[in-house]
Design a protein around this motif. Structure first.
Motif, PDB file in Angstrom:
ATOM      1  N   ASN A 190      -6.340 -64.524  10.360  1.00 38.26           N
ATOM      2  CA  ASN A 190      -6.285 -63.213   9.721  1.00 38.26           C
ATOM      3  C   ASN A 190      -7.334 -62.336  10.375  1.00 38.26           C
ATOM      4  O   ASN A 190      -8.538 -62.518  10.166  1.00 38.26           O
ATOM      5  N   MET A 191      -6.902 -61.398  11.175  1.00 40.34           N
ATOM      6  CA  MET A 191      -7.816 -60.576  11.953  1.00 40.34           C
ATOM      7  C   MET A 191      -8.435 -59.448  11.144  1.00 40.34           C
ATOM      8  O   MET A 191      -9.495 -58.922  11.487  1.00 40.34           O
ATOM      9  N   ASN A 192      -7.813 -59.052  10.042  1.00 39.07           N
ATOM     10  CA  ASN A 192      -8.221 -57.835   9.343  1.00 39.07           C
ATOM     11  C   ASN A 192      -9.678 -57.814   8.880  1.00 39.07           C
ATOM     12  O   ASN A 192     -10.367 -56.800   9.050  1.00 39.07           O
ATOM     13  N   PRO A 193     -10.211 -58.899   8.280  1.00 45.86           N
ATOM     14  CA  PRO A 193     -11.607 -58.827   7.821  1.00 45.86           C
ATOM     15  C   PRO A 193     -12.600 -58.530   8.937  1.00 45.86           C
ATOM     16  O   PRO A 193     -13.461 -57.652   8.787  1.00 45.86           O
ATOM     17  N   ILE A 225     -15.957 -54.729  12.249  1.00 49.69           N
ATOM     18  CA  ILE A 225     -16.295 -54.132  13.548  1.00 49.69           C
ATOM     19  C   ILE A 225     -16.143 -52.617  13.489  1.00 49.69           C
ATOM     20  O   ILE A 225     -16.993 -51.866  13.990  1.00 49.69           O
ATOM     21  N   ILE A 226     -15.081 -52.149  12.880  1.00 51.99           N
ATOM     22  CA  ILE A 226     -14.839 -50.697  12.756  1.00 51.99           C
ATOM     23  C   ILE A 226     -15.979 -50.036  11.994  1.00 51.99           C
ATOM     24  O   ILE A 226     -16.479 -48.968  12.387  1.00 51.99           O
ATOM     25  N   GLU A 227     -16.424 -50.659  10.904  1.00 52.92           N
ATOM     26  CA  GLU A 227     -17.533 -50.095  10.123  1.00 52.92           C
ATOM     27  C   GLU A 227     -18.812 -50.072  10.948  1.00 52.92           C
ATOM     28  O   GLU A 227     -19.586 -49.107  10.891  1.00 52.92           O
ATOM     29  N   ASN A 228     -19.051 -51.133  11.709  1.00 57.10           N
ATOM     30  CA  ASN A 228     -20.236 -51.181  12.576  1.00 57.10           C
ATOM     31  C   ASN A 228     -20.200 -50.074  13.624  1.00 57.10           C
ATOM     32  O   ASN A 228     -21.218 -49.411  13.882  1.00 57.10           O
ATOM     33  N   ILE A 229     -19.039 -49.875  14.236  1.00 55.72           N
ATOM     34  CA  ILE A 229     -18.896 -48.843  15.262  1.00 55.72           C
ATOM     35  C   ILE A 229     -19.053 -47.450  14.648  1.00 55.72           C
ATOM     36  O   ILE A 229     -19.701 -46.570  15.227  1.00 55.72           O
ATOM     37  N   ALA A 230     -18.461 -47.249  13.488  1.00 56.28           N
ATOM     38  CA  ALA A 230     -18.591 -45.946  12.814  1.00 56.28           C
ATOM     39  C   ALA A 230     -20.061 -45.630  12.541  1.00 56.28           C
ATOM     40  O   ALA A 230     -20.499 -44.474  12.698  1.00 56.28           O
ATOM     41  N   GLN A 231     -20.832 -46.639  12.143  1.00 54.62           N
ATOM     42  CA  GLN A 231     -22.253 -46.414  11.878  1.00 54.62           C
ATOM     43  C   GLN A 231     -23.007 -46.081  13.151  1.00 54.62           C
ATOM     44  O   GLN A 231     -23.909 -45.242  13.154  1.00 54.62           O
ATOM     45  N   ILE A 232     -22.637 -46.739  14.249  1.00 55.91           N
ATOM     46  CA  ILE A 232     -23.264 -46.426  15.540  1.00 55.91           C
ATOM     47  C   ILE A 232     -22.994 -44.971  15.911  1.00 55.91           C
ATOM     48  O   ILE A 232     -23.893 -44.250  16.376  1.00 55.91           O
TER      49      ILE A 232
END
Length: 452
Positions: free
Chosen positions: A305-308, A313-320
């Motif tokens: 299950n790739m979603n979690p 990763i998306i949240e980490n990138i958004a914060q960057i």
């Protein structure tokens, strides 16, 4: 030389943004205790660096409180106390408690876990392995037996005679190498034993069959141990992939036509893996999952299950993105600034003005989603390629993901770097002629590790 090396290492450490720490404790034969601390990070050129910070004498009780204070003192002296994001130790509870008290993301040594899993299964064949050890020990200790063994090989057309391998109690894979060489030299061993006086008992034919089956069973675990014990490349991203591979291999082994005793060993290995929740469910570790996802050799492929992990990763990138552009707006209506009459007219004025005021369209999260999806759509690279070189080459295409990769992929899956330091220490401290003080030992090991 030590002072010069120390200065160079401190200058290098000052560039660190994120690092992984490995630590372990060791006691020499003369009952002197030591603690080693190494850090691992990826530099601006996407090269994995490792530095030994300390290998100090540690004569206090090995409690979590004492260990955590010692580790903190070292990190403060190197100005690293706020740059360690992840720590690896062996499975000793006292070191684990020390790291937890320092609020590091801590994981036990994967190589140590593999060692425990295999050693427990090999107990089923202790008698046979002891017989092999006895024969190997006889050849290694007896000059006469060794010379006869060597001559027998030469007389039978072997140009480069080989020696038998003695295992090391603390490293299960040395048992595999011992058995593998033993079976390889079966003809020479049996022939030589028949020529010796007072030779140890030879093995029965069925014992040789079991040893051959054990090699098939243990080879994948030896391969896994070697892969995860690397020091010059990132290893945390390999853990999930290796675990999945071992499960698949073991499930295939128990369906093979193995001898009944060897089949019991294969089943025991499988049950030992199932009994360790952290091993069986390693995919639940967000740290390991992040490293695997950011490894361009694997990406999303190992995940059921790739979603979690993708969402993380998306949240980490958004914060960057937010940290880089705190004043950015989601939509910007670009209008050229009027040019003051006092300035000279230039053909570049309008474009320079627009570029200076430009902010990318979309929210930080929407831009993160696009970058992550582009990464997933890009081709997976070969397993033999260097993932860090790939990130260096692709850093312009993935400006935010490359930052996360550089800060995450320094994580190791084992505390093997510290164990290797103690192997070097043993060569120095266990020599009866050695009278070096602990401070001098620390200097020698510091130079040995950091000048490589």
């Amino acid at each position: 030389m030590y002072e010069r090396c120390l200065g160079e290492m401190k200058e290098l450490v000052s560039t660190i943004e994120s690092a992984c720490l490995t630590t372990d404790c060791w006691t020499s034969r003369n009952n002197e205790s030591f603690m080693a601390i190494t850090i691992h990070f990826i530099d601006s050129e996407f090269i994995l660096k490792s530095i030994l910070l300390e290998c100090r004498s540690f004569n206090l009780n090995h409690t979590g409180v004492n260990l955590s204070q010692a580790i903190k003192q070292v990190l403060v002296s190197w100005n690293l106390n706020d740059k360690i994001t992840f720590a690896v130790s062996d499975n000793a509870s006292n070191i684990k408690n020390a790291l937890n008290s320092l609020s590091f993301k801590n994981m036990g040594c994967f190589a140590h876990t593999l060692n425990l899993i295999v050693q427990s299964a090999l107990v089923l064949e202790n008698d046979l392995i002891d017989s092999v050890k006895s024969i190997v020990s006889h050849f290694r200790k007896s000059t006469v037996a060794n010379n006869v063994f060597k001559t027998y090989q030469i007389n039978n057309g072997i140009k480069d005679p080989k020696k038998l391998i003695q295992d090391v109690q603390t490293r299960w894979n040395s048992t595999y190498y011992m058995i593998d060489r033993f079976v390889e030299m079966q003809t020479s061993i049996r022939g030589t034993l028949g020529l010796l006086d007072n030779a140890p008992d030879t093995l029965r034919p069925e014992d040789w069959t079991i040893l051959q089956d054990l090699i098939k069973i243990l080879k994948p675990f030896a391969e896994a141990t070697n892969a995860i014990s690397g020091q010059k490349y990132m290893t945390a991203s390999l853990v999930i992939v290796i675990v999945q591979g071992l499960y698949k291999v073991c499930n295939s082994l128990i369906k093979m036509n193995l001898s009944p005793r060897a089949l019991l060993v294969a089943k025991k290995l499988l049950s030992n893996m199932d009994a360790r929740d952290g091993f069986k469910n390693c995919e639940k570790s967000m740290t390991l999952s992040k490293c695997t996802f950011l490894d361009p050799r694997f990406k999303h492929l190992p995940f059921m299950n790739m979603n979690p992990i993708k969402n993380e990763i998306i949240e980490n990138i958004a914060q960057i993105i937010r940290d880089k552009e705190p004043q950015s707006q989601s939509n910007v209506n670009i209008q050229p600034d009027p040019i003051p009459e006092s300035e000279e007219l230039s053909i570049w004025s309008e474009i320079d003005s627009n570029v200076a005021r430009f902010s990318p369209l979309g929210t930080a999260k929407s831009r993160a989603i696009v970058e992550v999806q582009r990464y997933l759509d890009d081709a997976v690279i070969s397993r033999n390629e260097d993932p860090l070189k790939w990130w260096k080459d692709q850093s312009y295409n993935y400006p935010n993901l490359s930052i996360l990769a550089k800060n995450s992929l320094c994580h190791l899956g084992t505390s093997v770097p510290c164990e290797r330091i103690f192997s070097s220490a043993g060569l120095v401290l266990n020599d009866r002629r050695c009278r070096l003080k602990s401070e001098k030992v620390h200097m020698l090991l510091f130079l040995h590790y950091n000048l490589k």
